[in-house]
Write a protein that holds these residues in place. Structure first.
Motif, PDB file in Angstrom:
ATOM      1  N   LYS A 338      19.213   3.730  -6.231  1.00 54.55           N
ATOM      2  CA  LYS A 338      18.448   4.969  -6.093  1.00 54.55           C
ATOM      3  C   LYS A 338      18.361   5.712  -7.423  1.00 54.55           C
ATOM      4  CE  LYS A 338      17.956   8.897  -2.974  1.00 54.55           C
ATOM      5  NZ  LYS A 338      16.691   8.363  -2.445  1.00 54.55           N
ATOM      6  N   HIS A 339      19.387   5.570  -8.253  1.00 57.32           N
ATOM      7  CA  HIS A 339      19.418   6.222  -9.561  1.00 57.32           C
ATOM      8  C   HIS A 339      18.245   5.784 -10.436  1.00 57.32           C
ATOM      9  CE1 HIS A 339      20.995   7.729 -13.364  1.00 57.32           C
ATOM     10  NE2 HIS A 339      20.969   6.505 -13.869  1.00 57.32           N
ATOM     11  N   TYR A 340      17.789   4.544 -10.260  1.00 58.06           N
ATOM     12  CA  TYR A 340      16.715   4.018 -11.099  1.00 58.06           C
ATOM     13  C   TYR A 340      15.316   4.332 -10.563  1.00 58.06           C
ATOM     14  CZ  TYR A 340      20.046   1.281 -13.836  1.00 58.06           C
ATOM     15  OH  TYR A 340      21.061   0.897 -14.678  1.00 58.06           O
ATOM     16  N   MET A 341      15.223   4.833  -9.358  1.00 58.24           N
ATOM     17  CA  MET A 341      13.897   5.011  -8.752  1.00 58.24           C
ATOM     18  C   MET A 341      13.150   6.193  -9.360  1.00 58.24           C
ATOM     19  SD  MET A 341      13.738   2.436  -6.826  1.00 58.24           S
ATOM     20  CE  MET A 341      12.148   2.795  -6.049  1.00 58.24           C
ATOM     21  N   VAL A 342      11.849   6.012  -9.499  1.00 57.36           N
ATOM     22  CA  VAL A 342      10.934   7.062  -9.955  1.00 57.36           C
ATOM     23  C   VAL A 342       9.751   7.085  -8.995  1.00 57.36           C
ATOM     24  CG1 VAL A 342      11.611   6.862 -12.390  1.00 57.36           C
ATOM     25  CG2 VAL A 342       9.704   5.482 -11.499  1.00 57.36           C
ATOM     26  N   VAL A 343       8.811   7.954  -9.243  1.00 59.97           N
ATOM     27  CA  VAL A 343       7.594   7.986  -8.430  1.00 59.97           C
ATOM     28  C   VAL A 343       6.813   6.690  -8.650  1.00 59.97           C
ATOM     29  CG1 VAL A 343       5.387   9.144  -8.054  1.00 59.97           C
ATOM     30  CG2 VAL A 343       7.452  10.498  -8.481  1.00 59.97           C
ATOM     31  N   ILE A 344       6.449   6.023  -7.575  1.00 61.07           N
ATOM     32  CA  ILE A 344       5.673   4.782  -7.652  1.00 61.07           C
ATOM     33  C   ILE A 344       4.310   5.030  -7.019  1.00 61.07           C
ATOM     34  CG2 ILE A 344       5.584   2.332  -7.085  1.00 61.07           C
ATOM     35  CD1 ILE A 344       7.995   3.018  -8.781  1.00 61.07           C
ATOM     36  N   ASP A 345       3.261   4.870  -7.808  1.00 58.88           N
ATOM     37  CA  ASP A 345       1.889   4.999  -7.304  1.00 58.88           C
ATOM     38  C   ASP A 345       1.442   3.627  -6.804  1.00 58.88           C
ATOM     39  OD1 ASP A 345      -0.796   5.328  -6.828  1.00 58.88           O
ATOM     40  OD2 ASP A 345      -1.306   6.058  -8.837  1.00 58.88           O
ATOM     41  N   PRO A 346       1.235   3.461  -5.478  1.00 61.59           N
ATOM     42  CA  PRO A 346       0.846   2.134  -4.972  1.00 61.59           C
ATOM     43  C   PRO A 346      -0.539   1.703  -5.411  1.00 61.59           C
ATOM     44  CG  PRO A 346       0.799   3.769  -3.214  1.00 61.59           C
ATOM     45  CD  PRO A 346       1.411   4.442  -4.403  1.00 61.59           C
ATOM     46  N   ALA A 347      -1.384   2.655  -5.798  1.00 58.83           N
ATOM     47  CA  ALA A 347      -2.718   2.361  -6.351  1.00 58.83           C
ATOM     48  C   ALA A 347      -3.461   1.339  -5.488  1.00 58.83           C
ATOM     49  CB  ALA A 347      -2.604   1.924  -7.806  1.00 58.83           C
ATOM     50  N   ASP A 348      -3.823   0.175  -6.061  1.00 56.00           N
ATOM     51  CA  ASP A 348      -4.674  -0.778  -5.348  1.00 56.00           C
ATOM     52  C   ASP A 348      -3.877  -1.810  -4.546  1.00 56.00           C
ATOM     53  OD1 ASP A 348      -3.633  -2.406  -7.303  1.00 56.00           O
ATOM     54  OD2 ASP A 348      -5.551  -2.962  -8.201  1.00 56.00           O
ATOM     55  N   THR A 349      -2.608  -1.495  -4.231  1.00 55.58           N
ATOM     56  CA  THR A 349      -1.783  -2.437  -3.464  1.00 55.58           C
ATOM     57  C   THR A 349      -1.634  -2.029  -2.005  1.00 55.58           C
ATOM     58  OG1 THR A 349       0.342  -1.336  -3.936  1.00 55.58           O
ATOM     59  CG2 THR A 349      -0.477  -2.940  -5.549  1.00 55.58           C
ATOM     60  N   THR A 350      -2.478  -1.108  -1.525  1.00 57.08           N
ATOM     61  CA  THR A 350      -2.354  -0.619  -0.153  1.00 57.08           C
ATOM     62  C   THR A 350      -2.845  -1.637   0.880  1.00 57.08           C
ATOM     63  OG1 THR A 350      -4.501   0.484  -0.384  1.00 57.08           O
ATOM     64  CG2 THR A 350      -2.536   1.799  -0.827  1.00 57.08           C
ATOM     65  N   SER A 351      -3.573  -2.648   0.457  1.00 56.88           N
ATOM     66  CA  SER A 351      -3.970  -3.757   1.328  1.00 56.88           C
ATOM     67  C   SER A 351      -3.468  -5.051   0.690  1.00 56.88           C
ATOM     68  CB  SER A 351      -5.489  -3.793   1.519  1.00 56.88           C
ATOM     69  OG  SER A 351      -6.154  -3.916   0.266  1.00 56.88           O
ATOM     70  N   GLU A 352      -3.650  -6.168   1.370  1.00 60.36           N
ATOM     71  CA  GLU A 352      -3.115  -7.444   0.886  1.00 60.36           C
ATOM     72  C   GLU A 352      -3.611  -7.743  -0.523  1.00 60.36           C
ATOM     73  OE1 GLU A 352      -3.611 -12.078   2.141  1.00 60.36           O
ATOM     74  OE2 GLU A 352      -3.028 -10.705   3.741  1.00 60.36           O
ATOM     75  N   TRP A 353      -2.692  -7.774  -1.477  1.00 62.00           N
ATOM     76  CA  TRP A 353      -3.052  -7.825  -2.891  1.00 62.00           C
ATOM     77  C   TRP A 353      -2.778  -9.179  -3.532  1.00 62.00           C
ATOM     78  CZ3 TRP A 353       1.487  -9.019  -5.249  1.00 62.00           C
ATOM     79  CH2 TRP A 353       2.672  -8.598  -4.620  1.00 62.00           C
ATOM     80  N   TRP A 354      -2.142 -10.070  -2.816  1.00 61.04           N
ATOM     81  CA  TRP A 354      -1.754 -11.356  -3.394  1.00 61.04           C
ATOM     82  C   TRP A 354      -2.727 -12.462  -2.994  1.00 61.04           C
ATOM     83  CZ3 TRP A 354       1.054  -8.528   0.158  1.00 61.04           C
ATOM     84  CH2 TRP A 354       1.064  -9.009   1.473  1.00 61.04           C
ATOM     85  N   THR A 355      -2.642 -13.575  -3.681  1.00 59.29           N
ATOM     86  CA  THR A 355      -3.418 -14.762  -3.344  1.00 59.29           C
ATOM     87  C   THR A 355      -2.757 -15.448  -2.148  1.00 59.29           C
ATOM     88  OG1 THR A 355      -3.986 -15.015  -5.680  1.00 59.29           O
ATOM     89  CG2 THR A 355      -4.380 -16.913  -4.250  1.00 59.29           C
ATOM     90  N   GLY A 356      -3.565 -15.897  -1.188  1.00 62.26           N
ATOM     91  CA  GLY A 356      -3.044 -16.431   0.057  1.00 62.26           C
ATOM     92  C   GLY A 356      -2.114 -17.623  -0.122  1.00 62.26           C
ATOM     93  N   VAL A 357      -1.269 -17.846   0.879  1.00 62.35           N
ATOM     94  CA  VAL A 357      -0.275 -18.919   0.836  1.00 62.35           C
ATOM     95  C   VAL A 357      -0.926 -20.273   0.557  1.00 62.35           C
ATOM     96  CG1 VAL A 357       1.450 -20.177   2.174  1.00 62.35           C
ATOM     97  CG2 VAL A 357       1.281 -17.682   2.377  1.00 62.35           C
TER      98      VAL A 357
END
Length: 467
Positions: A338-357
Motif C-alpha cells: 500500500k505504501h507504493y500505491m499512487v493514483v492510477i488512471d485506468p484510461a483506455d483499459t476500462t474494456s478488454e484491452w489485451w489480444t485474445g487468447v
C-alpha cells in the motif's frame, strides 16, 4: 461564437448541420459540461495550430445497443461554407465489447480550421461479418471544442429526422461523445524514457524450464523483479543526491537526460501487472508519479505471439491497480504494498484491452498501435513522458524508428537496442525528431516513418539481457 444557455441540467449551445436523407437540416446538440464561452478565453495565440489542428476523442456513452458493441469513431473537418472536407479523415481504434468505450485517441487533422468550420464525428459498431453498423453522428462547431473534455450529443443513426431525435423524452440518456482540442503547434523534438519491467514469474519459469508455471495469464513480478525495481529507484535517487538534491543542477549536455528524467511530467504504464508494479516501485517518490500518478495505456502492452499466455490480461479498469497491489502484498506484505500505491488512471483499459487468447498481434495491428502511440507522444500534452513497458514492444519500437544518423554515430548501441532486450528494470533515454508529415512507421521504409530516433542513452546502470 454561439452563446450558451445554461439550464439546471444541460446547456443547449450548438447548432449543427446534418445531412438527412440527402438534404441539409439544422439540429441542436447539447454540451452538458455547464460551460460558458468565457471558458475558451486565454488560449494560446494560435489555438488552432498552423496546419496541425489536434483533437482527442476521449470516450463515448449511452450507445444504442442492449449488449455487445465494438465501437470506433471516424472524424474530420468540413468547411462551414461549402461542406468540403479539409485536411485528414481520422479513425480511432476499435474497443471490443463495451457500451462505454474509452479511446483517449489523439489525432492531427492536417488543417488550420476556422472556428466556424464543422468537426463531424461518426460512431460505428465494427461488424464481424458484413458491413459496419452506424451508431450516431455529431456535427460540432470547431470554436466550441475546448481544451478540457466536453460531452456532445449525437444524432442516432436510426433517427429519421432531427425532430424525432429531439422529441420529448429522447434526451433522457442521449448518446454522447467526449472531445477536446490540444492547442498550439506540436514539437519537432522530444525526449522520452523507456523502462522495461522487472523480472516476472513467467521470466523465472522460462529460465528454469518450469512449463507449468508459465501456464497462466498476466504474471506479476517475482522477488527478483521487485528487487530490480527497488534498485532502479535507488539509482535515480542517488543520482539526484549527487546533484545536492537540486533538479536544476544539471545544466550541461552531459546531464541533460538526468534533468529531463527528474522533471518528467507524465508516467505511462502498460496495464500488465509486472509493468505497473515496476512503475509503482521503481518510480516511487519521483515528482511526476507522486503528483499525478500513473496513466495506463493498452498501446504499450507487450506484443503477443501464438500462445503467449503471459500477454493476456486478467483485469480491466480499476481492477488492474487492485490486482497489482494484491500481488505485491503477497510477496512484501499488504502494508508495504500500500505504501507504493499512487493514483492510477485506468484510461483506455476500462474494456478488454489485451489480444485474445487464441489470437496474435499482426503486423497491421502493431502498425495501428504504433500510430496511436506516436500521435500521443508527439501531440499529447506531456513534454517528457516515462513509459514503462516490455522488451519485445520496445525492441520493435527501435527497429521501426532508429534513424541513420543514430546508427552512424553509435552503431553498437543502435544494433543492441534493435536486436537485444533491455535488462529488467532498465531505463533508456530516447531523443526523437518528428517528421513534418507523419505516417507513423507503417512499414520499415524511412520515407514513411513518423519520426526518427536521433540518439539514446542507457541510464542507471542499464545493460542488455537474453531474458
Amino acid at each position: 461564437m454561439l452563446r450558451s444557455l445554461v439550464g439546471s441540467e444541460m446547456c443547449i449551445r450548438d447548432r449543427y448541420q446534418r445531412r438527412v436523407r440527402g438534404k441539409r437540416i439544422l439540429i441542436m446538440g447539447a454540451c452538458t459540461s455547464g460551460c460558458t464561452d468565457g471558458d475558451l478565453n486565454g488560449l494560446e495565440d494560435h489555438p488552432l495550430g498552423h496546419g496541425s489542428y489536434v483533437v482527442e476523442v476521449v470516450e463515448a456513452r449511452n450507445l444504442p445497443r442492449e449488449d455487445h458493441c465494438d465501437p470506433f469513431a471516424k472524424f474530420w473537418i468540413e468547411d462551414a461554407h461549402d461542406g468540403l472536407i479539409k485536411g485528414e479523415r481520422c479513425r480511432t481504434l476499435t474497443r471490443r465489447g463495451t457500451l462505454r468505450p474509452v479511446w483517449r485517441s489523439v489525432r492531427q487533422l492536417a488543417v488550420t480550421p476556422d472556428p466556424s468550420d464543422i468537426l463531424e464525428v461518426e460512431l460505428w459498431d465494427l461488424a464481424t461479418m458484413g458491413s459496419d453498423g452506424p451508431l450516431g453522428v455529431a456535427r460540432i462547431l470547431v470554436g466550441e471544442i475546448d481544451v478540457k473534455p466536453r460531452w456532445f450529443d449525437l444524432l442516432p443513426a436510426e433517427a429519421a429526422s432531427a425532430e424525432e431525435a429531439l422529441a420529448p423524452g429522447s434526451l433522457a440518456s442521449p448518446m454522447q461523445v467526449s472531445l477536446r482540442c490540444i492547442p498550439g503547434d506540436p514539437p519537432v523534438r522530444k525526449t522520452i524514457f523507456l523502462i522495461r519491467h522487472g523480472e516476472s514469474v513467467w521470466n523465472e519459469a522460462q529460465k528454469n524450464g518450469a512449463l507449468t508455471d508459465m501456464l497462466a495469464y498476466d504474471h506479476p513480478l517475482n522477488q527478483t523483479g521487485i528487487a530490480q525495481a527497488k534498485a532502479l529507484n535507488r539509482s535515480w535517487k542517488e543520482a539526484r543526491r549527487a546533484a545536492g538534491g537540486s533538479l536544476g543542477a544539471y545544466r550541461n549536455a552531459e546531464h541533460s537526460n538526468l534533468q529531463a528524467f527528474f522533471n518528467a511530467d507524465q508516467v505511462i504504464s502498460s496495464p500488465f501487472t509486472r509493468a505497473l508494479q515496476t512503475a509503482l516501485i521503481g518510480l516511487h517518490e519521483l515528482p511526476a508519479c507522486s503528483r499525478d500518478g500513473i496513466v495506463l495505456s493498452r498501446t504499450v502492452r507487450e506484443i503477443k505471439g501464438i500462445g503467449g499466455l503471459d500477454s493476456v490480461g486478467s483485469a480491466c479498469g480499476v481492477e488492474v491497480a487492485r490486482r497489482a497491489e494484491d500481488c505485491l502484498g503477497e510477496l512484501m506484505g499488504a502494508s508495504e504494498a500500500k505504501h507504493y500505491m499512487v493514483v492510477i488512471d485506468p484510461a483506455d483499459t476500462t474494456s478488454e484491452w489485451w489480444t485474445g487468447v487464441d489470437d496474435r498481434d499482426t503486423t497491421s495491428s502493431l502498425n495501428d498501435r504504433f500510430i496511436e502511440l506516436m500521435y500521443t507522444i508527439r501531440y499529447g500534452g506531456s513534454k517528457a513522458p516515462i513509459i514503462v513497458g516490455h522488451s519485445l514492444f520496445f525492441r520493435n519500437f527501435f527497429q521501426r524508428f532508429t534513424g541513420a544518423g543514430f546508427r552512424g554515430s553509435a552503431p553498437e548501441l543502435a544494433d543492441n537496442l534493435m536486436g537485444k532486450k533491455i535488462s529488467n528494470a532498465g531505463c533508456v533515454a530516447v531523443d526523437l525528431e518528428f517528421a513534418p508529415n507523419p505516417s507513423a512507421g507503417q512499414d520499415m521504409s524511412s520515407d514513411l516513418r513518423f519520426c526518427q530516433i536521433t540518439s539514446a542513452e542507457l541510464m542507471f546502470g542499464t545493460s542488455f539481457s537474453e531474458h
